[in-house]
Motif scaffolding. Structure first.
Motif, short mmCIF file in Angstrom:
data_model
loop_
_atom_site.label_atom_id
_atom_site.label_comp_id
_atom_site.label_asym_id
_atom_site.label_seq_id
_atom_site.Cartn_x
_atom_site.Cartn_y
_atom_site.Cartn_z
N GLY A 1 15.79 54.83 19.02
CA GLY A 1 15.10 54.01 20.02
C GLY A 1 14.26 52.86 19.54
N ALA A 2 14.16 52.64 18.21
CA ALA A 2 13.33 51.52 17.73
C ALA A 2 13.82 50.22 18.36
CB ALA A 2 13.40 51.42 16.21
N ASP A 3 12.89 49.42 18.88
CA ASP A 3 13.28 48.15 19.51
C ASP A 3 13.52 47.08 18.45
OD1 ASP A 3 12.76 48.79 22.45
OD2 ASP A 3 10.96 49.50 21.45
N ARG A 4 12.84 47.24 17.34
CA ARG A 4 13.03 46.29 16.25
C ARG A 4 12.89 47.05 14.93
NH1 ARG A 4 9.35 40.94 15.09
NH2 ARG A 4 10.23 40.49 13.06
N VAL A 5 13.80 46.77 14.02
CA VAL A 5 13.73 47.42 12.70
C VAL A 5 13.51 46.33 11.66
CG1 VAL A 5 15.02 48.78 11.01
CG2 VAL A 5 15.24 49.30 13.45
N VAL A 6 12.54 46.54 10.78
CA VAL A 6 12.28 45.53 9.75
C VAL A 6 12.53 46.12 8.36
CG1 VAL A 6 10.65 44.13 11.11
CG2 VAL A 6 9.78 46.06 9.77
N PHE A 7 12.97 45.24 7.49
CA PHE A 7 13.26 45.62 6.10
C PHE A 7 12.40 44.68 5.24
CE2 PHE A 7 17.15 48.05 7.04
CZ PHE A 7 17.50 47.54 8.29
N PRO A 8 11.09 44.92 5.15
CA PRO A 8 10.20 43.92 4.53
C PRO A 8 10.57 43.51 3.11
CG PRO A 8 8.94 45.70 5.53
CD PRO A 8 10.37 46.10 5.57
N GLU A 9 10.94 44.47 2.27
CA GLU A 9 11.25 44.11 0.87
C GLU A 9 12.49 43.22 0.84
OE1 GLU A 9 10.85 47.28 1.85
OE2 GLU A 9 9.08 48.03 0.78
N ASN A 10 13.48 43.61 1.65
CA ASN A 10 14.72 42.85 1.70
C ASN A 10 14.48 41.44 2.25
OD1 ASN A 10 17.28 42.09 3.32
ND2 ASN A 10 17.94 43.60 1.81
N GLU A 11 13.69 41.38 3.34
CA GLU A 11 13.42 40.08 3.97
C GLU A 11 12.62 39.18 3.03
OE1 GLU A 11 11.66 41.31 7.70
OE2 GLU A 11 13.58 42.22 8.27
N ALA A 12 11.63 39.77 2.31
CA ALA A 12 10.83 38.97 1.38
C ALA A 12 11.69 38.46 0.24
CB ALA A 12 9.66 39.79 0.85
N GLY A 13 12.60 39.32 -0.23
CA GLY A 13 13.50 38.93 -1.33
C GLY A 13 14.40 37.79 -0.91
N CYS A 14 14.97 37.88 0.29
CA CYS A 14 15.87 36.82 0.79
C CYS A 14 15.10 35.52 0.97
CB CYS A 14 16.51 37.23 2.12
SG CYS A 14 17.62 38.62 1.96
N ALA A 15 13.87 35.63 1.52
CA ALA A 15 13.06 34.43 1.77
C ALA A 15 12.73 33.75 0.44
CB ALA A 15 11.79 34.80 2.51
N LEU A 16 12.41 34.55 -0.57
CA LEU A 16 12.08 33.97 -1.88
C LEU A 16 13.31 33.25 -2.45
CD1 LEU A 16 10.20 33.61 -4.33
CD2 LEU A 16 11.05 35.79 -5.20
N ALA A 17 14.47 33.91 -2.39
CA ALA A 17 15.69 33.30 -2.92
C ALA A 17 15.95 31.98 -2.21
CB ALA A 17 16.87 34.25 -2.73
N SER A 18 15.71 31.98 -0.88
CA SER A 18 15.99 30.76 -0.13
C SER A 18 15.01 29.65 -0.45
CB SER A 18 16.08 31.21 1.30
OG SER A 18 15.67 30.50 2.20
N THR A 19 13.73 29.98 -0.69
CA THR A 19 12.79 28.90 -1.04
C THR A 19 13.05 28.39 -2.46
OG1 THR A 19 11.12 30.47 -1.75
CG2 THR A 19 10.87 29.64 0.47
N LEU A 20 13.59 29.27 -3.32
CA LEU A 20 13.87 28.82 -4.69
C LEU A 20 15.08 27.91 -4.73
CD1 LEU A 20 13.30 32.16 -6.66
CD2 LEU A 20 11.81 30.17 -6.58
N THR A 21 16.07 28.22 -3.89
CA THR A 21 17.31 27.43 -3.94
C THR A 21 17.29 26.28 -2.94
OG1 THR A 21 18.29 29.02 -2.42
CG2 THR A 21 18.76 29.33 -4.77
N GLN A 22 16.49 26.40 -1.88
CA GLN A 22 16.42 25.33 -0.87
C GLN A 22 14.96 25.00 -0.59
OE1 GLN A 22 18.71 27.23 2.38
NE2 GLN A 22 20.07 25.49 2.20
N PRO A 23 14.28 24.29 -1.50
CA PRO A 23 12.86 24.01 -1.28
C PRO A 23 12.60 23.23 0.01
CG PRO A 23 13.59 23.20 -3.45
CD PRO A 23 14.80 23.72 -2.75
#
Ligand code: ATP
Length: 230
Positions: A127-149
């Motif tokens: 029943g969770a309305d939203r599921v978050v994966f903080p470590e995964n999301e932070a990792g993806c965000a970091l990769a994206s800022t490194l490759t696409q400033p």
């Protein structure tokens, strides 16, 4: 995306939050909500963490309880909250039972932290309305800022669509929105243009783009990826 947080908040006029699990993630959620002026109740099975949260004043209230016991949740008033965040990532059974408990008791919006894909799937099933994966999301965000400033922020609307804040690409410098015709060329829409101080929302077709300006663009992830963001 900080500047677009209103979209999340606009989902409900939610003012009361409970955070179950006061690990690093749960404490970070408490701290941010509390700083923004919301009522936050923090809970954990570990008395020491509860005392720490009270001493550091990072939540309005904090209570020690075992969230797998529906009676304890009820007594603490968790079921009356608009939004409950289940911030228990490493104890699968406790996380799943807690999510089930709060959803079954009728809490309108439940966000649960998952530590793996399968954990996330189960949380959605209970029943969770939203599921978050903080470590995964932070990792993806970091990769994206490194490759696409040039990609400053991303606000994920759902799994397929986002709103992004980008630095105006060099290719767009000196052209108006009408000349660029981004809707036709890339299938995206420009929501706002900012100069670092202020944003112009619903910019007119005659709006000129220049290097250094920030653009807020909405579209599917596939179309957004086609933009020349460096
Ligand atoms: P991090 O500290 O990296 O954010 P996390 O969010 O994955 O890790 P966990 O280690 O899963 O955190 O635990 C979060 C908190 O949940 C812990 O402080 C733990 O004491 C608490 N917790 C575990 N089981 C229960 C339970 N049955 N009732 C209430 N709190 C619980």
């Amino acid at each position: 995306m900080k500047s677009l947080n209103f979209l999340t908040n606009a989902r409900t006029h939610s003012r009361q939050f409970a955070v179950i699990g006061l690990g690093r993630f749960g404490r970070a959620v408490c701290t941010s909500l509390h700083k923004m002026g919301y009522e936050v109740l923090g809970t954990d099975i570990d008395e020491k963490l509860v005392s720490q949260v009270l001493a550091q004043k990072i939540a309005s209230h904090a209570i020690q309880l075992d969230s797998t016991e529906p009676e304890s949740l009820k007594e603490a008033g968790i079921f009356e909250m608009d939004t409950v965040i289940v911030a228990i990532g490493n104890y699968l059974q406790e996380s799943i039972i807690t999510t089930l408990n709060v959803k079954e008791a009728g809490v309108e919006y439940v966000v649960a932290k998952a530590s793996s894909e399968i954990h996330g799937k189960v949380l959605r099933r209970v029943g969770a309305d939203r599921v978050v994966f903080p470590e995964n999301e932070a990792g993806c965000a970091l990769a994206s800022t490194l490759t696409q400033p040039g990609l400053l922020e991303r606000f994920q609307l759902d799994t397929e669509n986002s709103i992004v804040e980008i630095l105006t690409p060099n290719e767009f410098h000196g052209q108006t929105l009408a000349q660029l015709d981004l809707r036709k060329r890339y299938g995206v829409n420009v929501l706002a243009i900012g100069d670092g101080e202020k944003f112009i929302t619903n910019p007119s077709p005659g709006q000129m783009l220049k290097k250094g300006l920030v653009m807020v663009v909405i579209g599917s992830n596939t179309n957004l990826q086609r933009l020349p963001i460096h």
